[in-house]
Design a protein around this motif. Structure first.
Motif, short mmCIF file in Angstrom:
data_model
loop_
_atom_site.label_atom_id
_atom_site.label_comp_id
_atom_site.label_asym_id
_atom_site.label_seq_id
_atom_site.Cartn_x
_atom_site.Cartn_y
_atom_site.Cartn_z
N LYS A 30 -119.22 -70.50 38.08
CA LYS A 30 -118.07 -70.09 37.50
C LYS A 30 -118.37 -69.85 36.09
N MET A 31 -119.15 -70.63 35.35
CA MET A 31 -119.39 -70.41 34.17
C MET A 31 -120.42 -69.30 33.67
N MET A 32 -121.20 -69.34 34.53
CA MET A 32 -122.19 -68.07 34.66
C MET A 32 -121.37 -66.66 34.69
N GLU A 33 -120.52 -66.74 35.65
CA GLU A 33 -119.64 -65.37 35.94
C GLU A 33 -118.98 -65.11 34.49
N LEU A 34 -118.45 -65.98 34.13
CA LEU A 34 -117.45 -65.79 32.89
C LEU A 34 -118.38 -65.33 31.76
N LEU A 35 -119.72 -65.80 31.37
CA LEU A 35 -120.77 -65.52 30.36
C LEU A 35 -121.03 -63.84 30.84
N TYR A 36 -121.14 -63.96 32.07
CA TYR A 36 -121.74 -62.45 32.29
C TYR A 36 -120.72 -61.44 32.15
N ASP A 37 -119.54 -61.91 32.61
CA ASP A 37 -118.39 -60.79 32.29
C ASP A 37 -118.26 -60.56 30.92
N LYS A 38 -118.55 -61.56 30.04
CA LYS A 38 -118.07 -61.62 28.73
C LYS A 38 -119.10 -60.76 27.75
N PHE A 39 -120.40 -61.02 28.19
CA PHE A 39 -121.64 -60.61 27.24
C PHE A 39 -122.26 -59.77 27.99
N HIS A 40 -122.37 -59.12 29.27
CA HIS A 40 -123.42 -58.37 30.01
C HIS A 40 -123.52 -57.18 29.44
N SER A 41 -122.27 -56.31 29.22
CA SER A 41 -122.50 -55.09 28.51
C SER A 41 -122.74 -54.89 27.21
N GLU A 55 -133.31 -49.10 32.49
CA GLU A 55 -133.83 -49.81 33.69
C GLU A 55 -134.35 -51.17 32.89
N ASP A 56 -135.14 -50.84 31.79
CA ASP A 56 -135.97 -51.98 31.11
C ASP A 56 -134.68 -53.06 30.35
N ALA A 57 -133.78 -52.30 29.94
CA ALA A 57 -132.62 -53.09 29.30
C ALA A 57 -131.99 -53.98 30.15
N ARG A 58 -131.65 -53.13 31.49
CA ARG A 58 -131.11 -54.14 32.52
C ARG A 58 -132.01 -55.36 32.86
N ASP A 59 -133.30 -55.06 33.11
CA ASP A 59 -133.97 -55.98 33.55
C ASP A 59 -134.13 -57.16 32.39
N MET A 60 -134.17 -56.80 31.08
CA MET A 60 -134.25 -57.67 30.09
C MET A 60 -132.89 -58.97 30.04
N VAL A 61 -131.91 -58.01 30.21
CA VAL A 61 -130.52 -58.75 30.12
C VAL A 61 -130.80 -59.74 31.37
N GLY A 62 -130.91 -59.15 32.59
CA GLY A 62 -130.96 -60.03 33.83
C GLY A 62 -131.95 -61.25 33.71
N GLU A 63 -133.07 -60.96 33.18
CA GLU A 63 -133.97 -62.19 32.61
C GLU A 63 -133.54 -63.12 31.94
N LEU A 64 -132.60 -62.68 30.96
CA LEU A 64 -132.00 -63.43 29.94
C LEU A 64 -130.94 -64.47 30.58
N PHE A 65 -130.32 -64.06 31.60
CA PHE A 65 -129.31 -65.01 32.23
C PHE A 65 -129.98 -65.69 33.27
N VAL A 66 -130.90 -65.42 33.79
CA VAL A 66 -131.81 -66.01 34.73
C VAL A 66 -132.31 -67.45 33.88
N GLN A 67 -132.93 -67.02 32.73
CA GLN A 67 -133.59 -68.09 31.85
C GLN A 67 -132.41 -69.10 31.38
N LEU A 68 -131.16 -68.63 31.00
CA LEU A 68 -130.05 -69.54 30.65
C LEU A 68 -129.71 -70.31 31.94
N TRP A 69 -129.72 -69.78 33.19
CA TRP A 69 -129.25 -70.61 34.40
C TRP A 69 -130.37 -71.71 34.56
#
Length: 192
Positions: A30-41, A55-69
């Protein structure tokens, strides 16, 4: 419920003895979903300013959230990182990506420039590669392994640090020492 109050309530709940692992996991999601919604864009646009590639920007942001998780799971807690922390982590990742890309392009340019017009050119190249392979094989540990991860497995310094349970400055220090040793060994080999 505002994100800050959710985080505070969750931080209190996670430390109580009554919170089950399943509940903690649901709250993490739930927390990750909230953070994702708040910060992803916002993070995506920030990465795009550095990388100029969606594509690279999407990958970087995705990797950031994975690292946080992964960090949350490792620490067995959930804390909302300050926005500055997310932006700083993303900036570092983007800069690392740009540096790797510059090295790759420089290498490709070098390959293009290194045309083998004669047998002597081929022999010189093979001698250099052999000398480099020998010099790498003689490097001390853990520097040799760090060099292998960073340059042959194309891992970032941070990924290498995480994999080897070392600090990022320690990885950088080892890499600088390994490059110095390689330069010395290759210089000695050429002077023979």
């Amino acid at each position: 419920m505002c994100l800050c109050s959710f985080i505070h309530n969750f931080a209190v709940d996670i430390h109580s003895n009554m919170t089950s692992p399943a509940t903690i996991e649901r709250e993490r999601i739930k927390m990750m979903e909230l953070l994702y919604d708040k910060f992803h864009s916002k993070l995506f646009l920030y990465a795009l300013t550095y990388l100029n590639d969606e594509e690279d920007a999407r990958d970087m942001v995705g990797e950031l959230f994975v690292q946080l998780w992964d960090r949350w799971k490792q620490e067995n807690q959930v804390k909302e990182p300050p926005a500055s922390y997310l932006y700083s982590m993303l900036r570092s990742r983007c800069i690392d990506k740009m540096r790797h890309e510059q090295v790759r392009l420089k290498y490709l340019e070098q390959l293009e420039a290194d045309k083998f017009d004669t047998e002597a050119d081929v022999q010189e190249y093979e001698n250099t590669v052999s000398a480099l392979a020998k010099a790498i094989s003689e490097l001390p540990e853990p520097g040799k392994t760090i060099l292998h991860y960073c340059y042959f497995e194309r891992m970032t310094y941070q990924q290498t640090a995480d994999r080897m349970s070392l600090s990022l400055p320690m990885v950088k220090k080892h890499m600088a020492k390994m490059f110095q040793k390689l330069r010395e060994k290759l210089k000695n080999e050429k002077s023979r």
